[in-house]
Design a protein around this motif. Structure first.
Motif, mmCIF file in Angstrom:
data_model
loop_
_atom_site.group_PDB
_atom_site.id
_atom_site.type_symbol
_atom_site.label_atom_id
_atom_site.label_comp_id
_atom_site.label_asym_id
_atom_site.label_seq_id
_atom_site.Cartn_x
_atom_site.Cartn_y
_atom_site.Cartn_z
ATOM 1 N N ALA A 41 -3.269 13.140 -62.018
ATOM 2 C CA ALA A 41 -2.455 12.096 -62.649
ATOM 3 C C ALA A 41 -1.285 11.710 -61.753
ATOM 4 O O ALA A 41 -0.961 10.527 -61.611
ATOM 5 N N LEU A 42 -0.656 12.690 -61.135
ATOM 6 C CA LEU A 42 0.450 12.390 -60.229
ATOM 7 C C LEU A 42 -0.023 11.594 -59.025
ATOM 8 O O LEU A 42 0.663 10.677 -58.561
ATOM 9 N N ASN A 43 -1.211 11.923 -58.524
ATOM 10 C CA ASN A 43 -1.770 11.159 -57.406
ATOM 11 C C ASN A 43 -2.068 9.723 -57.821
ATOM 12 O O ASN A 43 -1.845 8.785 -57.055
ATOM 13 N N ALA A 44 -2.583 9.534 -59.049
ATOM 14 C CA ALA A 44 -2.903 8.186 -59.531
ATOM 15 C C ALA A 44 -1.640 7.361 -59.750
ATOM 16 O O ALA A 44 -1.653 6.144 -59.580
ATOM 17 N N LEU A 45 -0.544 8.011 -60.139
ATOM 18 C CA LEU A 45 0.716 7.298 -60.339
ATOM 19 C C LEU A 45 1.389 6.920 -59.026
ATOM 20 O O LEU A 45 2.290 6.095 -59.004
ATOM 21 N N LYS A 46 0.936 7.527 -57.943
ATOM 22 C CA LYS A 46 1.469 7.258 -56.605
ATOM 23 C C LYS A 46 2.990 7.453 -56.571
ATOM 24 O O LYS A 46 3.747 6.582 -56.138
ATOM 25 N N LEU A 47 3.421 8.612 -57.052
ATOM 26 C CA LEU A 47 4.839 8.933 -57.056
ATOM 27 C C LEU A 47 5.420 9.019 -55.649
ATOM 28 O O LEU A 47 6.638 8.908 -55.479
ATOM 29 N N ASP A 48 4.565 9.189 -54.669
ATOM 30 C CA ASP A 48 5.057 9.232 -53.295
ATOM 31 C C ASP A 48 5.591 7.875 -52.835
ATOM 32 O O ASP A 48 6.241 7.789 -51.791
ATOM 33 N N SER A 49 5.363 6.819 -53.623
ATOM 34 C CA SER A 49 5.907 5.506 -53.278
ATOM 35 C C SER A 49 7.402 5.422 -53.575
ATOM 36 O O SER A 49 8.074 4.518 -53.104
ATOM 37 N N ILE A 50 7.939 6.372 -54.364
ATOM 38 C CA ILE A 50 9.371 6.397 -54.659
ATOM 39 C C ILE A 50 10.071 7.133 -53.520
ATOM 40 O O ILE A 50 9.742 8.270 -53.209
ATOM 41 N N HIS A 51 11.037 6.465 -52.914
ATOM 42 C CA HIS A 51 11.761 7.055 -51.798
ATOM 43 C C HIS A 51 13.117 7.594 -52.222
ATOM 44 O O HIS A 51 13.602 8.568 -51.659
ATOM 45 N N SER A 52 13.751 6.961 -53.205
ATOM 46 C CA SER A 52 15.089 7.364 -53.588
ATOM 47 C C SER A 52 15.375 6.928 -55.019
ATOM 48 O O SER A 52 14.974 5.843 -55.443
ATOM 49 N N ILE A 53 16.068 7.795 -55.757
ATOM 50 C CA ILE A 53 16.522 7.476 -57.117
ATOM 51 C C ILE A 53 18.022 7.733 -57.145
ATOM 52 O O ILE A 53 18.483 8.785 -56.705
ATOM 53 N N HIS A 92 24.470 6.193 -61.808
ATOM 54 C CA HIS A 92 25.915 6.310 -61.956
ATOM 55 C C HIS A 92 26.265 6.078 -63.421
ATOM 56 O O HIS A 92 25.760 5.146 -64.042
ATOM 57 N N ALA A 93 27.109 6.902 -63.967
ATOM 58 C CA ALA A 93 27.596 6.728 -65.345
ATOM 59 C C ALA A 93 29.117 6.692 -65.306
ATOM 60 O O ALA A 93 29.760 7.529 -64.683
ATOM 61 N N THR A 94 29.684 5.696 -65.976
ATOM 62 C CA THR A 94 31.135 5.564 -66.082
ATOM 63 C C THR A 94 31.494 5.579 -67.556
ATOM 64 O O THR A 94 30.983 4.755 -68.321
ATOM 65 N N ILE A 95 32.346 6.505 -67.934
ATOM 66 C CA ILE A 95 32.788 6.605 -69.331
ATOM 67 C C ILE A 95 34.284 6.345 -69.344
ATOM 68 O O ILE A 95 35.070 7.135 -68.833
ATOM 69 N N GLU A 96 34.662 5.220 -69.924
ATOM 70 C CA GLU A 96 36.067 4.818 -70.008
ATOM 71 C C GLU A 96 36.391 4.489 -71.454
ATOM 72 O O GLU A 96 36.291 3.342 -71.879
ATOM 73 N N GLY A 97 36.755 5.480 -72.229
ATOM 74 C CA GLY A 97 37.089 5.254 -73.626
ATOM 75 C C GLY A 97 35.880 4.753 -74.392
ATOM 76 O O GLY A 97 34.848 5.418 -74.454
ATOM 77 N N ALA A 98 36.000 3.555 -74.959
ATOM 78 C CA ALA A 98 34.910 2.988 -75.758
ATOM 79 C C ALA A 98 33.848 2.319 -74.885
ATOM 80 O O ALA A 98 32.795 1.945 -75.379
ATOM 81 N N ARG A 99 34.141 2.175 -73.599
ATOM 82 C CA ARG A 99 33.188 1.519 -72.707
ATOM 83 C C ARG A 99 32.412 2.557 -71.912
ATOM 84 O O ARG A 99 32.988 3.440 -71.293
ATOM 85 N N THR A 100 31.125 2.447 -71.944
ATOM 86 C CA THR A 100 30.261 3.298 -71.135
ATOM 87 C C THR A 100 29.331 2.402 -70.334
ATOM 88 O O THR A 100 28.711 1.498 -70.885
ATOM 89 N N ARG A 101 29.261 2.667 -69.058
ATOM 90 C CA ARG A 101 28.385 1.871 -68.199
ATOM 91 C C ARG A 101 27.410 2.802 -67.502
ATOM 92 O O ARG A 101 27.795 3.833 -66.968
ATOM 93 N N LEU A 102 26.149 2.415 -67.537
ATOM 94 C CA LEU A 102 25.097 3.151 -66.852
ATOM 95 C C LEU A 102 24.445 2.222 -65.839
ATOM 96 O O LEU A 102 24.112 1.088 -66.161
ATOM 97 N N GLN A 103 24.290 2.710 -64.637
ATOM 98 C CA GLN A 103 23.609 1.939 -63.607
ATOM 99 C C GLN A 103 22.602 2.853 -62.933
ATOM 100 O O GLN A 103 22.842 4.051 -62.801
ATOM 101 N N GLY A 104 21.507 2.284 -62.541
ATOM 102 C CA GLY A 104 20.496 3.074 -61.854
ATOM 103 C C GLY A 104 19.681 2.218 -60.918
ATOM 104 O O GLY A 104 19.604 1.002 -61.067
ATOM 105 N N ALA A 105 19.084 2.879 -59.956
ATOM 106 C CA ALA A 105 18.240 2.176 -58.999
ATOM 107 C C ALA A 105 17.135 3.106 -58.530
ATOM 108 O O ALA A 105 17.329 4.308 -58.413
ATOM 109 N N VAL A 106 15.970 2.530 -58.326
ATOM 110 C CA VAL A 106 14.833 3.245 -57.760
ATOM 111 C C VAL A 106 14.386 2.443 -56.546
ATOM 112 O O VAL A 106 14.092 1.257 -56.664
ATOM 113 N N LEU A 107 14.359 3.080 -55.397
ATOM 114 C CA LEU A 107 13.963 2.402 -54.165
ATOM 115 C C LEU A 107 12.674 3.010 -53.649
ATOM 116 O O LEU A 107 12.454 4.212 -53.769
#
Length: 128
Positions: A6-18, A21-36
């Motif tokens: 299953a892992l071979n079929a998903l071709k996880l080796d195509s992911i190079h970097s993950i 970032h999470a920022t918690i500032e009182g009532a504001r929460t920001r989540l950012q992410g990237a997969v390269l």
């Protein structure tokens, strides 16, 4: 059940970097992410459709909008990944199992599964 096929079929080796970032500032929460990685056809990146420079939903946002999020997934790409993964668990000589399921769906529904998935709206818009 072996997980390696299953892992071979998903071709996880195509992911190079993950990265994330999470920022918690009182009532504001920001989540950012990237997969390269290698975004060529047939890889895990098929989950997301081709990107657009400006989301079409942006024109529906008013000036007093506090939060806006948009996303797009490629159902046909997910379906192809699932078929490829299913084939990995089929015994040799029975690799046509997913094609059999697709032909049964076509005879019952009158449309192929890729055509059905192409008809579904998959863009999401969240605005407050």
């Amino acid at each position: 059940m072996k997980i390696q096929p299953a892992l071979n079929a998903l071709k996880l080796d195509s992911i190079h970097s993950i990265a994330g970032h999470a920022t918690i500032e009182g009532a504001r929460t920001r989540l950012q992410g990237a997969v390269l990685g290698d975004a060529s056809p047939g890889t895990l990146f098929d989950i997301w459709g081709q990107s657009k420079s400006t989301p079409t939903s942006l024109e529906f946002i008013s000036a007093d909008t506090v939060s806006y999020s948009t996303g797009q997934i490629n159902l046909l790409g997910i379906y192809e990944i699932a078929k490829r993964t299913m084939r990995m668990y089929m015994p040799p000589g029975q690799q046509g199992g997913p094609d059999l399921i697709e032909s049964m769906a076509q005879s019952r529904l009158g449309m192929s599964i890729p055509d059905i998935l192409d008809c579904l709206p998959v863009n999401s818009l969240l605005a407050k």
